[in-house]
Design a protein around this motif. Structure first.
Motif, PDB file in Angstrom:
ATOM      1  N   ARG A 173      48.919  57.824 -32.284  1.00 21.62           N
ATOM      2  CA  ARG A 173      50.005  56.916 -31.878  1.00 21.62           C
ATOM      3  C   ARG A 173      51.344  57.594 -32.077  1.00 21.62           C
ATOM      4  NH1 ARG A 173      47.810  50.984 -33.808  1.00 21.62           N
ATOM      5  NH2 ARG A 173      45.722  51.369 -32.999  1.00 21.62           N
ATOM      6  N   GLU A 185      54.233  57.288 -33.263  1.00 20.83           N
ATOM      7  CA  GLU A 185      55.098  56.504 -34.144  1.00 20.83           C
ATOM      8  C   GLU A 185      55.555  57.337 -35.336  1.00 20.83           C
ATOM      9  OE1 GLU A 185      52.237  53.848 -36.632  1.00 20.83           O
ATOM     10  OE2 GLU A 185      52.016  53.174 -34.584  1.00 20.83           O
ATOM     11  N   SER A 237      51.840  55.415 -45.323  1.00 20.11           N
ATOM     12  CA  SER A 237      50.594  54.792 -44.854  1.00 20.11           C
ATOM     13  C   SER A 237      50.413  54.854 -43.329  1.00 20.11           C
ATOM     14  CB  SER A 237      50.521  53.337 -45.333  1.00 20.11           C
ATOM     15  OG  SER A 237      51.712  52.680 -45.009  1.00 20.11           O
ATOM     16  N   PHE A 272      45.283  59.585 -36.990  1.00 20.59           N
ATOM     17  CA  PHE A 272      44.547  58.929 -38.078  1.00 20.59           C
ATOM     18  C   PHE A 272      43.141  58.617 -37.559  1.00 20.59           C
ATOM     19  CE2 PHE A 272      44.828  54.720 -36.120  1.00 20.59           C
ATOM     20  CZ  PHE A 272      45.916  54.894 -35.268  1.00 20.59           C
ATOM     21  N   GLU A 315      35.045  52.035 -35.734  1.00 20.98           N
ATOM     22  CA  GLU A 315      34.891  50.974 -34.731  1.00 20.98           C
ATOM     23  C   GLU A 315      33.437  50.524 -34.674  1.00 20.98           C
ATOM     24  OE1 GLU A 315      37.702  50.508 -32.760  1.00 20.98           O
ATOM     25  OE2 GLU A 315      36.901  48.962 -31.457  1.00 20.98           O
ATOM     26  N   PHE A 359      44.348  40.222 -30.554  1.00 16.63           N
ATOM     27  CA  PHE A 359      44.082  41.489 -29.852  1.00 16.63           C
ATOM     28  C   PHE A 359      43.566  41.072 -28.479  1.00 16.63           C
ATOM     29  CE2 PHE A 359      43.313  42.204 -34.338  1.00 16.63           C
ATOM     30  CZ  PHE A 359      44.023  43.363 -34.599  1.00 16.63           C
ATOM     31  N   ALA A 381      39.384  42.486 -35.779  1.00 18.16           N
ATOM     32  CA  ALA A 381      38.003  42.226 -35.340  1.00 18.16           C
ATOM     33  C   ALA A 381      38.006  40.960 -34.492  1.00 18.16           C
ATOM     34  CB  ALA A 381      37.090  42.064 -36.550  1.00 18.16           C
ATOM     35  N   ALA A 427      33.226  42.776 -32.274  1.00 15.66           N
ATOM     36  CA  ALA A 427      33.731  44.150 -32.430  1.00 15.66           C
ATOM     37  C   ALA A 427      34.721  44.167 -33.584  1.00 15.66           C
ATOM     38  CB  ALA A 427      34.428  44.596 -31.144  1.00 15.66           C
ATOM     39  N   ARG A 437      42.369  54.548 -43.980  1.00 15.80           N
ATOM     40  CA  ARG A 437      42.724  53.617 -45.049  1.00 15.80           C
ATOM     41  C   ARG A 437      41.560  53.481 -46.040  1.00 15.80           C
ATOM     42  NH1 ARG A 437      45.785  50.528 -47.401  1.00 15.80           N
ATOM     43  NH2 ARG A 437      45.753  48.258 -47.589  1.00 15.80           N
TER      44      ARG A 437
END
Ligand code: FA5
Length: 344
Positions: free
Chosen positions: A201, A203, A208, A213, A217, A256, A290, A312, A319
């Motif tokens: 990403r 960013e 953290s 990263f 899944e 999501f 999820a 999912a 993490r």
């Protein structure tokens, strides 16, 4: 020196073989205890001198003393070498020539903590009946977004800042949910798959968040799949990962586009019962998102939502790794720092 005393000769040969084989400081310390310690072999030889005749003392005393001195010097050199000091240090001192004491310590690598956690998780999921699958890190827009119910004009695209490639409609996958789509398109339900891999990403980084990263899944599709199944699977694998049967999960409503209902999942802090710095005194730790797979997502991959349903989840594997190994800054994982990596 040519030893005339058989015992000294044998002890000396044994000592130098063991010294050349010692590959770590603890091994070396064991050898020190056995030969150079207060109750070691050399101290025993020296004590035996006391009971010898003056003539034997004259003959053997220098041999024993030479063995004692040279063994200590060779030990010091080897110790320096293992501690990383230059063997040239102290080169001015007289010492016996022992080419084996310079035997190079073979540098041994270790598995990266992300690899260790990945392997542990894969073992757990395989034991639960999931297949471990993989997908490309360079993806097409359609799989990363559209097939997951995020069309081009959808504001949810802003949730995952994307590294676009110079090739039109190609990107570095922003999450491992892409593997859900690829699995649904290549296999018929029922299907139970997990995929552990990297995501990217665009960013800013902090302790953290990184621009690269790993995520963990999972996807399960069958008939009459419910939220209770999802919670059961999550609790079981987290209990196995943290080796804590009392560990519980909690869910909070979230959004999501690819699941409905969508949830955020927390687990009880595996390190405390009443609040600590890891859980920021809250007793709960956030893991990720999820939910039940959205009918549009099933449809986009050729699965009939009237017949099948599924769940999912996508957690930060990085993490989980940081929690397991008490790593307080995500940036250490890709720092290439040897002192950090040597700990694993
Ligand atoms: C997702 O990526 C969804 N694909 C997860 C999902 C899968 C939801 C299936 C529902 C069903 P999110 O953006 O929240 O969601 O990321 C999930 C986890 O990835 C986060 O909780 C966090 O642990 C980790 N993560 C996200 N961005 C970063 C980052 N920049 N650095 C480190 N970890 C990150």
């Amino acid at each position: 020196m040519e030893y005339t005393d058989t015992r000294v000769r044998e002890h000396s040969e044994h000592y130098y073989v063991r010294l050349s084989q010692a590959a770590t400081v603890p091994e070396l310390e064991t050898l020190r205890g056995e030969f150079l310690g207060k109750t070691g072999i050399i101290a025993g030889l020296m004590a035996a001198l006391k009971d010898m005749s003056p003539e034997e003392k004259r003959r053997l005393g220098p041999e024993y003393n030479y063995f004692k001195r040279s063994a200590q010097e060779a030990f010091d050199l080897k110790h320096q070498a293992l501690m990383g000091a230059s063997p040239q240090q102290g080169a001015g001192k007289s010492r016996p020539l022992d080419v084996t004491s310079y035997a190079l310590r073979m540098p041994r690598g270790s598995l990266h903590p992300i690899t260790l956690v990945t392997q542990r998780l894969e073992d757990i999921f395989i034991s639960m009946g999931f297949d471990v699958v993989d997908g490309p890190e360079v993806e097409i827009d359609e799989i990363n977004f559209e097939a997951l119910n995020i069309p081009a004009d959808h504001p949810a695209r802003d949730m995952q800042d994307t590294f676009w490639l110079d090739i039109p409609r190609m990107l570095l996958r922003t999450h491992t949910s892409t593997v859900q789509v690829r699995s649904m398109r290549s296999q018929q339900p029922p299907l139970a798959v997990v995929s552990l891999g990297r995501a990217y990403r665009n960013e800013a980084t902090d302790a953290s968040h990184d621009f690269i990263f790993s995520q963990c899944e999972g996807l399960y599709i069958d008939k009459k799949v419910s939220m209770a199944h999802l919670i059961g699977v999550l609790r079981t694998y987290l209990q196995a990962l943290f080796q804590k049967e009392t560990l519980q999960v909690r869910i909070r409503p979230s959004y999501f586009p690819f699941v409905e209902p969508g949830i955020e999942v927390d687990m009880t802090c595996p390190f405390c019962a009443s609040g600590c710095s890891v859980c920021k005194q809250s007793r709960w730790i956030e893991l990720g998102g999820a939910g039940l797979v959205h009918p549009n997502v099933l449809r986009a991959s050729g699965i009939n939502p009237d017949e099948y349903s599924g769940f999912a989840w996508g957690f930060g594997l990085t993490r989980l790794c940081m929690l397991l190994y008490a790593i307080d800054d995500i940036r250490l994982l890709h720092s290439g720092r040897i002192d950090f990596l040597r700990q694993f």
